[in-house]
Design an enzyme around this catalytic site. Structure first.
Site, PDB file in Angstrom:
ATOM      1  CD  GLU A 175      34.311  44.432  41.042  1.00 21.60           C
ATOM      2  OE1 GLU A 175      34.959  45.188  41.099  1.00 21.60           O
ATOM      3  OE2 GLU A 175      35.127  42.702  40.705  1.00 21.60           O
ATOM      4  NE  ARG A 193      41.534  44.544  44.082  1.00 14.68           N
ATOM      5  CZ  ARG A 193      41.738  43.439  42.827  1.00 14.68           C
ATOM      6  NH1 ARG A 193      41.475  43.885  41.893  1.00 14.68           N
ATOM      7  NH2 ARG A 193      42.259  42.355  42.870  1.00 14.68           N
ATOM      8  CG  HIS A 234      37.969  42.057  38.337  1.00 15.01           C
ATOM      9  ND1 HIS A 234      37.376  42.470  39.655  1.00 15.01           N
ATOM     10  CD2 HIS A 234      38.391  42.468  38.404  1.00 15.01           C
ATOM     11  CE1 HIS A 234      38.693  42.525  39.874  1.00 15.01           C
ATOM     12  NE2 HIS A 234      39.503  42.518  39.374  1.00 15.01           N
TER      13      HIS A 234
HETATM   14  C1  GLV Z   1      42.306  40.650  39.925  1.00 18.97           C
HETATM   15  O1  GLV Z   1      41.708  41.880  39.777  1.00 18.97           O
HETATM   16  C2  GLV Z   1      43.564  40.481  40.211  1.00 18.97           C
HETATM   17  O2  GLV Z   1      44.027  41.087  41.681  1.00 18.97           O
HETATM   18  O3  GLV Z   1      44.500  40.028  40.043  1.00 18.97           O
END
Ligand code: GLV
Length: 326
Positions: free
Chosen positions: A264, A235, A283
């Site tokens: 983000e 994250r 991401h």
């Molecule tokens: C993606 O970042 C997830 O947490 O699945």
């Protein structure tokens, strides 16, 4: 049953839901804002959300019919689980199914930064490939290097398995030591400071919690080796962005690969993106056809199980389910 889904997700999930319930899907490519979400989910029994939706007490109070929030993600920092539990709302997630795909992307970023794949491809595309250059595009070896894994959970372990294939020396840090995994994966424990000082590559695999927010700041980046590469597929807020920018600009570290950022999305004019050895992907760690289908399917199974009074495959607050049936 009425179920609201906050974006178009793979059919593997939507078909399951549509067979069992009335389903409303937010059709836009960008997430709904709060009012749009409330309007979409009016009268819904279940919500299938993504990590882009903030689920908190205010939202739940505006959607009093919702009994389950099924997040199509392993991370759930977008959800106030306590607020859900207090209102008897079950919270479900999609762990396991994305472990290997996420580890693949972490390793892809690690290799791409070290071997300067995107930077060199940009040169080829711009017509800059003139000859074989003995001094061009040099980067650190991946094989035989030392990898530091921060967080030896499911994804951290999957990264360690890949690193073994590259004959890497593997260090890890974790809330507690894992003697069984040390033997099984050939990994050595260090505290965070020790790991940062010894590693050629550092890859982050901890969830975002109050304890890990800002975990990697100025002090930690200064401990890293000048030739080191930092990879974050966990994250964004685990790394302090200003400190990272300073680290890159001052040469405290050699390169960075990020699949997650803070903020983000990272704006296109963000100064981090000016650095050739910073590689950022939007991401996408779990974005394989197979894994996104499995995530959608599991998220759908979770929501349907709760609404049918069954035990959902992956629930964070099962006490809510017991309370319902009591
Ligand atoms: C993606 O970042 C997830 O947490 O699945």
């Amino acid at each position: 049953m009425r179920i609201a889904v906050t974006r178009v997700i793979p059919d593997a999930g939507l078909d399951l839901l549509r067979d069992a319930a009335e389903v409303v899907v937010w059709p836009e490519p960008l997430p709904p804002d709060r009012d749009q979400l409330v309007q979409l989910a009016e009268g819904a029994d279940g919500l299938l959300t993504l990590l882009t939706e903030r689920v908190d007490g205010d939202l739940l109070d505006r959607l009093p019919t919702v009994k389950v929030v099924s997040n199509m993600a392993v991370g759930y920092d977008n959800i106030d689980v306590e607020a859900c539990t207090a209102r008897g709302v079950a919270v479900c997630t999609t762990p396991d199914v994305l472990t290997e795909t996420t580890a693949d992307l972490a390793f892809a970023l690690l290799m791409a930064v070290a071997r300067r794949l995107v930077e060199s491809y940009d040169v080829v595309r711009a017509g800059g490939w003139r000859t074989w250059e003995p001094m061009g595009f040099l980067g650190p070896d991946v094989h035989g290097a030392t990898l530091g894994i921060v967080g030896l959970g499911r994804i951290g372990q999957a990264v360690a398995r890949r690193a073994r294939g590259f004959a890497m020396r593997i260090l890890y840090t974790n809330r507690q030591r894992e003697p069984d995994l040390e033997a099984k994966l050939g990994v050595e424990w260090r505290d965070l400071d020790g790991l940062l000082a010894e590693s050629d590559f550092v890859s982050l695999h901890v969830p975002l919690t109050p304890a890990t927010r800002g975990l990697i700041g100025r002090e930690q980046l200064r401990r890293m080796r000048p030739g080191a590469i930092l990879i974050n597929t966990a994250r964004g807020p685990i790394v302090q962005t200003d400190a990272l920018l300073e680290a890159v600009e001052q040469g405290w570290i050699w390169g960075v690969g990020l699949d997650v950022t803070d903020p983000e999305p990272l704006p296109a004019d963000h100064p981090l993106l000016r650095h050739p050895r910073v590689l950022v992907t939007p991401h996408i760690a779990s974005a394989s056809y197979q894994t996104r289908a499995r995530m959608a399917e599991l998220a759908a199974q979770n929501v349907l199980a709760v609404l049918r009074g069954e035990t959902p495959p992956r629930c964070l607050n099962p006490e809510v389910l017991t309370r319902d049936s009591a």
